[in-house]
Design an enzyme around this catalytic site. Sequence first.
Site, PDB file in Angstrom:
ATOM      1  N   HIS A  48      -7.464   0.330  -6.395  1.00  0.00           N
ATOM      2  CA  HIS A  48      -7.622  -0.528  -5.208  1.00  0.00           C
ATOM      3  C   HIS A  48      -8.231  -1.861  -5.672  1.00  0.00           C
ATOM      4  O   HIS A  48      -9.353  -2.214  -5.321  1.00  0.00           O
ATOM      5  CB  HIS A  48      -8.504   0.161  -4.177  1.00  0.00           C
ATOM      6  N   GLN A  97      -9.776  -4.562  -3.299  1.00  0.00           N
ATOM      7  CA  GLN A  97     -11.121  -4.213  -2.840  1.00  0.00           C
ATOM      8  C   GLN A  97     -12.165  -4.687  -3.857  1.00  0.00           C
ATOM      9  O   GLN A  97     -13.203  -5.247  -3.487  1.00  0.00           O
ATOM     10  CB  GLN A  97     -11.223  -2.690  -2.648  1.00  0.00           C
ATOM     11  N   ARG A 154       0.880  -1.180   0.000  1.00  0.00           N
ATOM     12  CA  ARG A 154       0.000   0.000   0.000  1.00  0.00           C
ATOM     13  C   ARG A 154       0.907   1.216   0.000  1.00  0.00           C
ATOM     14  O   ARG A 154       1.730   1.377   0.908  1.00  0.00           O
ATOM     15  CB  ARG A 154      -0.912   0.008   1.228  1.00  0.00           C
ATOM     16  N   ASP A 187     -18.080   5.461  -1.227  1.00  0.00           N
ATOM     17  CA  ASP A 187     -16.806   5.468  -0.494  1.00  0.00           C
ATOM     18  C   ASP A 187     -16.649   6.858   0.121  1.00  0.00           C
ATOM     19  O   ASP A 187     -17.405   7.784  -0.211  1.00  0.00           O
ATOM     20  CB  ASP A 187     -15.647   5.135  -1.464  1.00  0.00           C
ATOM     21  N   ARG A 228     -12.936  -9.629   1.800  1.00  0.00           N
ATOM     22  CA  ARG A 228     -11.546  -9.289   1.488  1.00  0.00           C
ATOM     23  C   ARG A 228     -10.662 -10.505   1.762  1.00  0.00           C
ATOM     24  O   ARG A 228      -9.763 -10.834   0.994  1.00  0.00           O
ATOM     25  CB  ARG A 228     -11.074  -8.104   2.357  1.00  0.00           C
ATOM     26  N   CYS A 283     -16.695   0.309   0.857  1.00  0.00           N
ATOM     27  CA  CYS A 283     -15.435  -0.402   1.109  1.00  0.00           C
ATOM     28  C   CYS A 283     -14.946  -0.217   2.538  1.00  0.00           C
ATOM     29  O   CYS A 283     -14.113  -0.988   3.008  1.00  0.00           O
ATOM     30  CB  CYS A 283     -14.375   0.069   0.127  1.00  0.00           C
TER      31      CYS A 283
HETATM   32  N1  NVA Z   1     -10.726   5.890  -1.202  1.00  0.00           N
HETATM   33  C1  NVA Z   1     -10.237   5.523   0.111  1.00  0.00           C
HETATM   34  C2  NVA Z   1     -10.323   4.063   0.276  1.00  0.00           C
HETATM   35  C3  NVA Z   1      -9.921   3.564   1.648  1.00  0.00           C
HETATM   36  C4  NVA Z   1      -9.994   2.077   1.742  1.00  0.00           C
HETATM   37  C5  NVA Z   1      -8.798   6.016   0.281  1.00  0.00           C
HETATM   38  O1  NVA Z   1      -8.019   5.920  -0.669  1.00  0.00           O
HETATM   39  O2  NVA Z   1      -8.466   6.503   1.363  1.00  0.00           O
HETATM   40  N1   CP Z   2     -11.263  -0.997   2.454  1.00  0.00           N
HETATM   41  C1   CP Z   2      -9.984  -0.931   2.861  1.00  0.00           C
HETATM   42  O1   CP Z   2      -9.046  -1.058   2.080  1.00  0.00           O
HETATM   43  O2   CP Z   2      -9.831  -0.708   4.184  1.00  0.00           O
HETATM   44  P1   CP Z   2      -8.456  -0.429   4.937  1.00  0.00           P
HETATM   45  O3   CP Z   2      -8.004   0.955   4.538  1.00  0.00           O
HETATM   46  O4   CP Z   2      -8.810  -0.509   6.391  1.00  0.00           O
HETATM   47  O5   CP Z   2      -7.460  -1.454   4.528  1.00  0.00           O
END
Ligand code: NVA
Ligand code: CP
Length: 293
Positions: free
Chosen positions: A130, A133, A103, A212, A280, A252
């Site tokens: 992502h 997800q 990540r 989201d 997940r 998500c």
């Molecule tokens: N769109 C959000 C998703 C978190 C799982 C982000 O990138 O923070």
């Molecule tokens: N949905 C998701 O990716 O959650 P986290 O940011 O907690 O990993």
Amino acid sequence: MVRHFLTGEELAQDELSALLDRALELKAGRNSGEGANALAGRSIALVFEKPSTRTRVSFEVGVAELGGTPLILRGDELQLSRGESVGDTARVLSRYVHAIVVRAGSHDVVAELADGATVPVINGLTPEHHPCQSLADLLTLHERFGDLDGVRVAYVGDGNNVARSLAVVGGVAGVELRVASPGGYRIEPGLAALDTDDPREAADGADAIYTDVWVSMGDEAEAKRRRADLARFQVNAELLAAASERAIVLHCLPAHPGEEITEDVLYGERSAVWDQAENRLHAQKALLELLVR
Ligand code: NVA
Ligand code: CP
């Protein structure tokens, strides 16, 4: 040849379909040890430059349940944070581990890691994509509706990483994605079946309504403007009433009840978000089985 999973486009339709079916098998057989030796003798690096609850825990538990060893590595604990190059990090990690989940705050970092690695690299979220997800999203839709071809999903809100991956991976599966976002928050033209700034148009007769957060990781400086621009795109009971009678609600997570989704909808009987979060684990176990040698 080593296979990465960076945007989700790497999977062909038949592979995606087989992966979702395998995920259902792993889910059903979880307590009887289905897949328990798939990663025996394998170690998987889980590199997190940003916070995570679901991705981190589901990968860590998933690797362990497949008989492998997960190694959680925070970005600030690696020499990467002191200037060691992404390429060198990839080359070195590849000598120890059998896959790298990452990540990162920039998609370029994940792409560069994949370029330098000789083991699979799996994108655990970047500002643009992502795809892990999306696997759980599709698994949840598959569980509820069976064949995904033609299932109508309305994504309402910020056209962000989650929306883009849903369009890309959902497109492989034949999902009809409609996206409602304001100008300036849209995903690229042509990725979704419908692109509109009218949430009602997207939700009309849909099988699922998805949203989201309005302020993603990295967007914090623009939080005030984003909340104002996206206020009309809240998922609430009125919007849900425009969807199909069988419609489910997806998110998500993490959620901000009262912002992008109302509390009654998030915790209501149409909400599938807790199954989606659980999925997940199962979807990523199936992905690891497919990619890790
Ligand atoms: N769109 C959000 C998703 C978190 C799982 C982000 O990138 O923070
Ligand atoms: N949905 C998701 O990716 O959650 P986290 O940011 O907690 O990993």
